[in-house]
Motif scaffolding. Structure first.
Motif, PDB file in Angstrom:
ATOM      1  N   LYS A 154     -32.197  20.710 105.640  1.00 15.96           N
ATOM      2  CA  LYS A 154     -33.509  20.446 106.230  1.00 15.96           C
ATOM      3  C   LYS A 154     -34.641  20.832 105.279  1.00 15.96           C
ATOM      4  CE  LYS A 154     -31.720  21.110 110.901  1.00 15.96           C
ATOM      5  NZ  LYS A 154     -31.786  21.906 112.142  1.00 15.96           N
ATOM      6  N   ASN A 155     -34.391  20.689 104.000  1.00 22.84           N
ATOM      7  CA  ASN A 155     -35.409  21.010 103.001  1.00 22.84           C
ATOM      8  C   ASN A 155     -36.631  20.110 103.166  1.00 22.84           C
ATOM      9  OD1 ASN A 155     -32.596  21.423 102.036  1.00 22.84           O
ATOM     10  ND2 ASN A 155     -33.598  22.502 100.363  1.00 22.84           N
ATOM     11  N   ASP A 156     -37.777  20.592 102.694  1.00 29.16           N
ATOM     12  CA  ASP A 156     -38.970  19.749 102.605  1.00 29.16           C
ATOM     13  C   ASP A 156     -38.795  18.819 101.395  1.00 29.16           C
ATOM     14  OD1 ASP A 156     -40.087  21.048 104.732  1.00 29.16           O
ATOM     15  OD2 ASP A 156     -41.197  22.477 103.499  1.00 29.16           O
ATOM     16  N   GLY A 206     -35.609  27.082  88.021  1.00 28.19           N
ATOM     17  CA  GLY A 206     -36.959  27.311  88.492  1.00 28.19           C
ATOM     18  C   GLY A 206     -36.974  28.160  89.745  1.00 28.19           C
ATOM     19  N   LYS A 207     -38.070  28.068  90.460  1.00 24.69           N
ATOM     20  CA  LYS A 207     -38.251  28.885  91.662  1.00 24.69           C
ATOM     21  C   LYS A 207     -38.942  28.040  92.733  1.00 24.69           C
ATOM     22  CE  LYS A 207     -40.467  33.157  93.294  1.00 24.69           C
ATOM     23  NZ  LYS A 207     -41.370  34.282  92.920  1.00 24.69           N
ATOM     24  N   ASP A 208     -38.414  28.095  93.927  1.00 26.12           N
ATOM     25  CA  ASP A 208     -39.016  27.517  95.138  1.00 26.12           C
ATOM     26  C   ASP A 208     -38.954  26.001  95.223  1.00 26.12           C
ATOM     27  OD1 ASP A 208     -39.667  30.074  96.028  1.00 26.12           O
ATOM     28  OD2 ASP A 208     -41.624  30.031  95.010  1.00 26.12           O
ATOM     29  N   ILE A 209     -39.146  25.310  94.128  1.00 25.66           N
ATOM     30  CA  ILE A 209     -39.217  23.840  94.187  1.00 25.66           C
ATOM     31  C   ILE A 209     -38.461  23.232  93.015  1.00 25.66           C
ATOM     32  CG2 ILE A 209     -41.407  23.731  92.894  1.00 25.66           C
ATOM     33  CD1 ILE A 209     -42.195  21.381  94.774  1.00 25.66           C
ATOM     34  N   ALA A 210     -37.768  22.128  93.278  1.00 26.95           N
ATOM     35  CA  ALA A 210     -37.009  21.438  92.229  1.00 26.95           C
ATOM     36  C   ALA A 210     -37.383  19.959  92.210  1.00 26.95           C
ATOM     37  CB  ALA A 210     -35.510  21.586  92.453  1.00 26.95           C
ATOM     38  N   ILE A 211     -37.345  19.391  91.025  1.00 28.25           N
ATOM     39  CA  ILE A 211     -37.569  17.961  90.838  1.00 28.25           C
ATOM     40  C   ILE A 211     -36.231  17.314  90.490  1.00 28.25           C
ATOM     41  CG2 ILE A 211     -38.772  16.191  89.506  1.00 28.25           C
ATOM     42  CD1 ILE A 211     -40.956  18.290  88.960  1.00 28.25           C
ATOM     43  N   LEU A 212     -35.823  16.336  91.287  1.00 30.63           N
ATOM     44  CA  LEU A 212     -34.620  15.563  91.005  1.00 30.63           C
ATOM     45  C   LEU A 212     -35.065  14.198  90.489  1.00 30.63           C
ATOM     46  CD1 LEU A 212     -32.577  16.259  94.299  1.00 30.63           C
ATOM     47  CD2 LEU A 212     -32.794  17.690  92.260  1.00 30.63           C
ATOM     48  N   SER A 213     -34.808  13.920  89.232  1.00 32.17           N
ATOM     49  CA  SER A 213     -35.271  12.670  88.642  1.00 32.17           C
ATOM     50  C   SER A 213     -34.101  11.741  88.366  1.00 32.17           C
ATOM     51  CB  SER A 213     -36.059  12.920  87.353  1.00 32.17           C
ATOM     52  OG  SER A 213     -35.240  13.535  86.369  1.00 32.17           O
ATOM     53  N   ARG A 258     -29.452  24.204  98.108  1.00 29.08           N
ATOM     54  CA  ARG A 258     -29.266  25.584  98.558  1.00 29.08           C
ATOM     55  C   ARG A 258     -30.220  26.546  97.851  1.00 29.08           C
ATOM     56  NH1 ARG A 258     -22.678  25.094  98.136  1.00 29.08           N
ATOM     57  NH2 ARG A 258     -22.328  24.193 100.226  1.00 29.08           N
ATOM     58  N   THR A 259     -30.660  26.157  96.658  1.00 31.21           N
ATOM     59  CA  THR A 259     -31.483  27.056  95.845  1.00 31.21           C
ATOM     60  C   THR A 259     -32.967  26.885  96.108  1.00 31.21           C
ATOM     61  OG1 THR A 259     -29.784  26.961  94.103  1.00 31.21           O
ATOM     62  CG2 THR A 259     -31.961  27.805  93.477  1.00 31.21           C
ATOM     63  N   TYR A 260     -33.390  25.664  96.379  1.00 29.28           N
ATOM     64  CA  TYR A 260     -34.816  25.357  96.474  1.00 29.28           C
ATOM     65  C   TYR A 260     -35.151  24.819  97.868  1.00 29.28           C
ATOM     66  CZ  TYR A 260     -34.372  25.542  91.386  1.00 29.28           C
ATOM     67  OH  TYR A 260     -34.097  25.939  90.097  1.00 29.28           O
ATOM     68  N   GLY A 261     -36.167  25.397  98.469  1.00 32.37           N
ATOM     69  CA  GLY A 261     -36.593  24.954  99.792  1.00 32.37           C
ATOM     70  C   GLY A 261     -37.359  23.653  99.750  1.00 32.37           C
ATOM     71  N   PRO A 303     -46.077  26.246 103.598  1.00 31.91           N
ATOM     72  CA  PRO A 303     -45.095  27.330 103.724  1.00 31.91           C
ATOM     73  C   PRO A 303     -43.671  26.808 103.686  1.00 31.91           C
ATOM     74  CG  PRO A 303     -46.090  26.840 105.843  1.00 31.91           C
ATOM     75  CD  PRO A 303     -46.876  26.081 104.821  1.00 31.91           C
ATOM     76  N   ILE A 304     -42.780  27.594 103.109  1.00 31.19           N
ATOM     77  CA  ILE A 304     -41.370  27.224 103.039  1.00 31.19           C
ATOM     78  C   ILE A 304     -40.716  27.459 104.391  1.00 31.19           C
ATOM     79  CG2 ILE A 304     -39.133  27.768 101.979  1.00 31.19           C
ATOM     80  CD1 ILE A 304     -40.586  28.589  99.463  1.00 31.19           C
ATOM     81  N   LYS A 305     -39.907  26.483 104.836  1.00 30.39           N
ATOM     82  CA  LYS A 305     -39.152  26.645 106.066  1.00 30.39           C
ATOM     83  C   LYS A 305     -37.909  27.482 105.767  1.00 30.39           C
ATOM     84  CE  LYS A 305     -40.611  22.101 107.763  1.00 30.39           C
ATOM     85  NZ  LYS A 305     -40.144  20.742 108.131  1.00 30.39           N
ATOM     86  N   ILE A 306     -37.810  28.658 106.434  1.00 29.43           N
ATOM     87  CA  ILE A 306     -36.708  29.566 106.153  1.00 29.43           C
ATOM     88  C   ILE A 306     -35.364  28.892 106.413  1.00 29.43           C
ATOM     89  CG2 ILE A 306     -35.653  31.771 106.756  1.00 29.43           C
ATOM     90  CD1 ILE A 306     -38.316  31.979 105.257  1.00 29.43           C
ATOM     91  N   GLU A 307     -35.283  28.053 107.472  1.00 32.89           N
ATOM     92  CA  GLU A 307     -33.999  27.456 107.827  1.00 32.89           C
ATOM     93  C   GLU A 307     -33.519  26.458 106.790  1.00 32.89           C
ATOM     94  OE1 GLU A 307     -37.196  25.136 110.125  1.00 32.89           O
ATOM     95  OE2 GLU A 307     -36.767  27.205 109.534  1.00 32.89           O
TER      96      GLU A 307
END
Length: 643
Positions: free
Chosen positions: A593-595, A512-519, A562-565, A636-640
């Motif tokens: 430090k992902n959201d 995917g892109k930007d966001i991932a779901i870990l179930s 590392r892939t998804y913020g 907004p996605i945190k760049i760090e």
């Protein structure tokens, strides 16, 4: 559909109203109460046979005792429907087990007549004894405490611990042993044989009645002191039969057995016992399902049958045009047989739930390799550990909420010794109408904190089969937990070839892109449904089925973080200390430090309702997951977070 109570029952809105009924009309009260339970449960569902079996007892207790001042404690509580109807909840009884309605079990916050919240078995004697001891300390000499416990619940160690204490506590407590030879399934063990011996000893029963009348009912009995009477009674019983020795050896005065469906005899007996101080036990004989012929004939089937036609007895089943997925418990039940046919070291253990867990299939086909140990979760765990020391691969199948009762045995007898017992936790997550005493909300935190444990959850039936296959391999050297939910899975065609799953390895289902779901576990299907809807709106979440909460798939977690913020975790357990918390711990350890948003059972008691209602309320159904993605993506996605 409006359900009208009988003419006498309609006038009873409290035990005070019941006491105004002439004793000659108590038979009618019992008939009308039994019919009202049949009428309501057939249309609205719920537990069934257990309450029918104690109709007369329910009436007699509230007729004789000064409730709620006198304390009645129902063991388990699924038999307390008559009690609820007689204590001001008749007209609201149609909401029983429904969302925001009456609880299916006694509940202190629901009524002052519900003196103790119950749901798990074998707690009543301890609770009633505690109440009696408190009453004695406060000087409430006229306050009575009564525990109503079935012969199934009596098999548990906690019941014997309580009786052992009651015999020396010098407190005024009455234990009523409701003996119907059933819990949910037929009772097992030596206690069942012992109670049968008491029941069928005609010589003992006749003399016991004669002695009781001599000492308590006839004028001659008045000349005896209490100490003289007790000694004579014990001596005569000892000569005739050893049947009374178990309870009386614990210093409990034993009375019975008597017919639990004879309302006149019951009320007379309870009046007599109410005036006898100290710890005592009344043994009554009842028929589970009494008054409904089909329930009397097949008591397991009619324990909680669902909706049914009360005239024909037809149990309504949903009809589908297409093949439907099986229940997870049935996948377990059939797969353990398949594995046992290949591996002669496999054994099965369950504490009194062969039907509920579907171990019954193995018990029928391989009776020398599958065992019901009674309502004894602690024993079930440690006897499994004992078997494991001898090289056996033991599948110990316990409901998640019941597993809580054996935590010490898991730590001390299994984990510390690294014994590869396989714990299959049925009813993990929310369970629906049974409510908070049965929700399997806490097993992930309490297993995750124990060293040497493997903790897994399948997303579907095939994954359950593969985890079971993996757990019984010789290469698996540690305790292995497999948790799965109540109800149906998602795969009508579920009999797939068995495959080994590498322990601690999850799988990536979608990029995917930007966001991932870990179930983790079955809610992965909710996530998959949410993703289908989200992609139609232009959102493209990634999806990882993590499979294991311990050990975590660190390689997969590094990839996702590392892939998804933005990350959403989804589980059907408490968010406090659960799978999502494990992900946060991993992030902290490695500096991510992902959201992150954790979805699961919130940190509060969740009441009863349908699974769909509760999943929605707790915020982890498909709609809630989709809403969480949209909400998180609006920030907004945190760049760090990607560094």
């Amino acid at each position: 559909m409006h359900i009208t109570p009988g003419p006498v029952l309609e006038t009873i809105n409290s035990p005070e109203d019941l006491k105004k009924v002439p004793k000659e009309q108590l038979h009618q009260v019992c008939d009308e109460l039994r019919q009202y339970i049949i009428d309501v449960v057939s249309v609205h569902g719920g537990h069934f046979a257990a309450s029918l079996g104690v109709v007369e007892l329910s009436v007699a207790l509230h007729y004789v005792y000064n409730t709620p001042y006198d304390q009645l404690v129902w063991d388990v509580g699924h038999q307390a429907y008559g009690h609820k109807i007689l204590t001001g909840r008749r007209d609201n009884f149609i909401t029983n087990r429904k969302y925001n309605g009456l609880s299916g079990f006694p509940k202190r916050s629901e009524s002052e007549y519900d003196t103790f919240g119950v749901g798990h078995s074998s707690t009543s004697i301890s609770a009633a004894l505690g109440m009696a001891m408190a009453a004695k300390y406060k000087g409430e000499k006229d306050r009575k405490s009564v525990a109503i416990i079935g012969d199934g619940s009596m098999t548990a160690g906690m019941a014997f611990e309580a009786m052992n204490h009651a015999g020396v506590a010098d407190s005024d407590v009455l234990i009523i042993l409701n003996d119907n030879c059933m819990s949910i399934d037929p009772n097992v063990g030596a206690l069942k044989e012992y109670l049968t011996d008491i029941t069928t000893s005609h010589t003992y029963n006749k003399l016991r009645d004669d002695v009781w009348k001599l000492l308590g009912k006839l004028p001659v009995g008045k000349r005896f002191t209490r100490d003289m009477a007790s000694k004579l009674e014990a001596s005569v019983k000892g000569v005739v039969s050893k049947s009374s020795n178990l309870f009386e050896a614990l210093n409990l005065r034993y009375f019975g057995p008597i017919d639990g469906h004879n309302i006149t005899k019951l009320t007379e007996t309870l009046k007599d016992l109410r005036d006898i101080p100290g710890p005592k036990l009344l043994h009554i004989l009842t028929v589970k399902g009494k008054g409904y012929a089909l329930a009397e004939k097949d008591q397991t089937k009619w324990h909680a049958p669902g909706l049914f036609d009360k005239i024909t007895g037809e149990i309504y089943k949903k009809k589908f045009d297409l093949p439907q997925p099986p229940k997870y418990q049935d996948v377990f039940g059939h797969t353990i047989i398949e594995l046992a046919e290949q591996n002669d070291k496999i054994l099965g253990i369950t504490p009194a739930m062969p039907s509920g867990s579907s171990l019954k299939f193995m018990m029928e086909k391989m009776p020398n390799r599958a065992f019901d140990v009674g309502i004894c979760e602690q024993h079930a765990v440690t006897v499994s550990a004992g078997m494991a020391t001898q090289g056996m691969k033991v599948f110990c199948n316990i409901y998640s909420s019941f597993m809580q009762r054996a935590f010490d045995q898991v730590v001390h007898d299994v984990a510390i010794q690294k014994l590869p017992v396989i714990f299959c936790l049925d009813r993990a997550g929310l369970v629906g109408e049974d409510g908070p005493t049965h929700h399997g909300a806490y097993d992930v935190p309490y297993f995750r904190c124990i060293p040497n444990m493997i903790l897994s959850a399948p997303m579907n039936e095939q994954e359950l089969r593969n985890l079971m296959y993996t757990a019984q391999l010789e290469s698996t050297k540690l305790p292995f937990v497999i948790r799965y939910p109540r109800g149906e899975g998602v795969m009508p065609e579920w009999r797939k070839p068995l495959e080994e799953i590498k322990i601690g390895k999850g799988r990536k289902l979608k990029d995917g892109k930007d966001i991932a779901i870990l179930s983790f576990g079955h809610p992965g299907n909710f996530a998959a449904a949410a993703i289908r809807d989200l992609r139609a709106d232009g959102f493209t979440p990634g999806h990882y089925d993590m499979r294991f909460a311990k050990p975590l798939d660190e390689e997969l977690l590094h990839e996702a973080l590392r892939t998804y913020g933005k990350i959403i975790t989804v589980e059907d357990g408490t968010v406090v200390g659960g799978f999502g918390a494990a992900v946060l711990e991993f992030m902290q350890e490695h500096g991510y430090k992902n959201d992150v948003r954790i979805l699961g059972i919130p940190d509060r008691v969740v009441e009863h309702g349908t699974l769909k209602e509760l999943h929605r309320e707790c915020g982890y159904d498909a709609q809630a997951i989709a809403d969480a993605v949209r909400d998180l993506m609006s920030e907004p996605i945190k760049i760090e977070s990607l560094l």
